[in-house]
Design a protein around this motif. Structure first.
Motif, PDB file in Angstrom:
ATOM      1  N   TRP A 276      -5.006   8.488  -1.416  1.00 44.86           N
ATOM      2  CA  TRP A 276      -4.295   7.684  -0.425  1.00 44.86           C
ATOM      3  C   TRP A 276      -2.982   8.356  -0.034  1.00 44.86           C
ATOM      4  O   TRP A 276      -2.640   8.443   1.147  1.00 44.86           O
ATOM      5  CB  TRP A 276      -4.057   6.278  -0.963  1.00 44.86           C
TER       6      TRP A 276
ATOM      7  N   CYS B 267       0.822  -1.213   0.000  1.00 41.61           N
ATOM      8  CA  CYS B 267       0.000   0.000   0.000  1.00 41.61           C
ATOM      9  C   CYS B 267       0.852   1.258   0.000  1.00 41.61           C
ATOM     10  O   CYS B 267       0.343   2.355  -0.233  1.00 41.61           O
ATOM     11  CB  CYS B 267      -0.921   0.034   1.220  1.00 41.61           C
TER      12      CYS B 267
ATOM     13  N   VAL C 207      -7.795   1.890   5.374  1.00 39.92           N
ATOM     14  CA  VAL C 207      -8.208   3.271   5.158  1.00 39.92           C
ATOM     15  C   VAL C 207      -8.741   3.858   6.461  1.00 39.92           C
ATOM     16  O   VAL C 207      -8.371   4.986   6.847  1.00 39.92           O
ATOM     17  CB  VAL C 207      -9.270   3.382   4.039  1.00 39.92           C
TER      18      VAL C 207
ATOM     19  N   TRP D 200     -15.066   4.168   0.631  1.00 44.95           N
ATOM     20  CA  TRP D 200     -13.733   3.591   0.839  1.00 44.95           C
ATOM     21  C   TRP D 200     -13.670   2.814   2.142  1.00 44.95           C
ATOM     22  O   TRP D 200     -13.000   1.796   2.220  1.00 44.95           O
ATOM     23  CB  TRP D 200     -12.666   4.682   0.874  1.00 44.95           C
TER      24      TRP D 200
END
Length: 91
Positions: free
Chosen positions: A74, A18, A34, A62
Motif C-alpha cells: 500500500w 489508510c 485500492v 485486493w
C-alpha cells in the motif's frame, strides 16, 4: 475527541486511517480505495503486480475484497500515485 478525516482522491474518498503509520493504527483500504489509487498511479493489475513484486492475481484479490493489501504494498502504491505521506496520530 478524534474526528474521522477523509481525503478526496478524484471522485473517491480514501479514509485518513489508510494513511496512518502501521504502528499508529493503520487500517487496510477497501477494494474501491485500492482501485482508485491504482488508477491514480496509472497501473493495471499486471503492471501493479510487476511494480510491487506480486502476481496479477494477488492484485485482483485486493481489488475484489478477497484479501487485504499488505501495508508495504500500500505504501509503495501510494508513493507511485503521488500520495507520499503517512499521517501519524501524534501530529
Amino acid at each position: 475527541m478524534e474526528t474521522q478525516g477523509t481525503y478526496q482522491v478524484r471522485t473517491t474518498y480514501v479514509r485518513e486511517s489508510c494513511f496512518r503509520l502501521f504502528a499508529d493504527g493503520w487500517e487496510a483500504p477497501t477494494a474501491s480505495e485500492v482501485r482508485q489509487v491504482l488508477q491514480m498511479a496509472g497501473l493495471d493489475p499486471r503492471s501493479a503486480g510487476d511494480f510491487l513484486g506480486v502476481s496479477r492475481r494477488q492484485v485482483n484479490r485486493w481489488t475484489t475484497a478477497e484479501e487485504e493489501i499488505a501495508y508495504s504494498c500500500w505504501v509503495m502504491l501510494c508513493q507511485r500515485a503521488g500520495i507520499s505521506y503517512m499521517v501519524s496520530e501524534a501530529n
